[in-house]
Scaffold this active site. Structure first.
Site, mmCIF file in Angstrom:
data_model
loop_
_atom_site.group_PDB
_atom_site.id
_atom_site.type_symbol
_atom_site.label_atom_id
_atom_site.label_comp_id
_atom_site.label_asym_id
_atom_site.label_seq_id
_atom_site.Cartn_x
_atom_site.Cartn_y
_atom_site.Cartn_z
ATOM 1 N N GLY A 64 0.803 -1.220 0.000
ATOM 2 C CA GLY A 64 0.000 0.000 0.000
ATOM 3 C C GLY A 64 0.833 1.266 0.000
ATOM 4 O O GLY A 64 1.919 1.317 -0.552
ATOM 5 N N SER A 65 0.340 2.238 0.703
ATOM 6 C CA SER A 65 0.844 3.602 0.605
ATOM 7 C C SER A 65 2.032 3.893 1.510
ATOM 8 O O SER A 65 2.478 3.055 2.294
ATOM 9 C CB SER A 65 -0.285 4.566 0.987
ATOM 10 O OG SER A 65 -0.503 4.507 2.380
ATOM 11 N N ASN A 66 2.501 5.115 1.405
ATOM 12 C CA ASN A 66 3.578 5.603 2.270
ATOM 13 C C ASN A 66 3.119 5.787 3.704
ATOM 14 O O ASN A 66 3.923 6.092 4.568
ATOM 15 C CB ASN A 66 4.143 6.927 1.743
ATOM 16 C CG ASN A 66 4.917 6.724 0.463
ATOM 17 O OD1 ASN A 66 5.414 5.636 0.193
ATOM 18 N ND2 ASN A 66 4.998 7.765 -0.347
ATOM 19 N N GLY A 67 1.841 5.603 3.971
ATOM 20 C CA GLY A 67 1.327 5.677 5.331
ATOM 21 C C GLY A 67 1.885 4.569 6.210
ATOM 22 O O GLY A 67 1.731 4.584 7.426
#
Length: 142
Positions: A64-67
Site C-alpha cells: 500500500g501507501s507511504n502511510g
C-alpha cells in the site's frame, strides 16, 4: 526439532525473541493496523483481529501507501509495536518504516529461506538484526 536458521541481511541491529506472526500477504499501510492497540484491521489479512504487539512480525514487504511508516511508527509510540520484524525482500516503504521503528530488522532472504514460507504463526523465533538471521527455536503446535 532440527535447528533451523534462515539467513538474510541485517538492517537494524539487535536480538529479540518471541512468537512469530506471519502475514504472507503483508499488511496494508494506510489503516491496516490500529496503532493504539497493534490490532490488524486490514480486512484482507488472514490475521485480522490479532495484535502485532510484542511479536516477531514476518512479511514479504510492505503493502500500500507511504502511510506504512506513519502507522507503524505510531504503534511504536503507543507501545504496541512488534519486537522485531523480517521482510522476505526489502522495499522502500519497509525500509523507511524500519528506520522509523528502530527495532531489530532482517531482510532479503533467499527463496529457499523465505520466512513467509518457512516460519509459521506461533513459532517461537530468535531474530538477530546484527547477523541477519532468523532462527526457529520451537515450532508451533498449530
Amino acid at each position: 526439532m532440527e535447528k533451523i536458521v534462515l539467513q538474510g541481511r541485517g538492517v537494524i541491529p539487535g536480538i529479540v525473541e518471541g512468537k512469530a506472526l506471519v502475514c504472507a500477504d503483508s499488511i496494508t499501510g494506510w489503516g491496516g493496523i490500529d496503532p493504539e492497540t497493534g490490532v490488524i484491521k486490514d480486512y484482507e489479512n488472514i490475521n485480522k483481529g490479532k495484535s502485532i504487539k510484542d511479536t516477531i512480525l514476518i512479511m514479504p514487504g510492505s503493502k500500500g501507501s507511504n502511510g506504512w511508516s506513519c502507522y507503524f511508527g505510531a504503534a511504536r509510540a503507543a507501545g504496541s509495536a512488534p519486537r522485531g520484524w523480517a521482510f522476505s525482500k526489502i522495499d522502500s516503504s519497509a525500509g523507511v518504516a524500519s528506520a522509523v521503528m528502530q527495532i531489530p530488522t532482517v531482510v532479503d532472504f533467499s527463496k529457499e529461506d523465505d520466512p513467509c514460507v518457512r516460519v509459521k504463526t506461533g513459532d517461537f523465533v530468535r531474530l538477530d538484526g546484527t547477523k541477519g538471521t532468523l532462527e526457529i527455536l520451537k515450532a508451533s503446535l498449530q
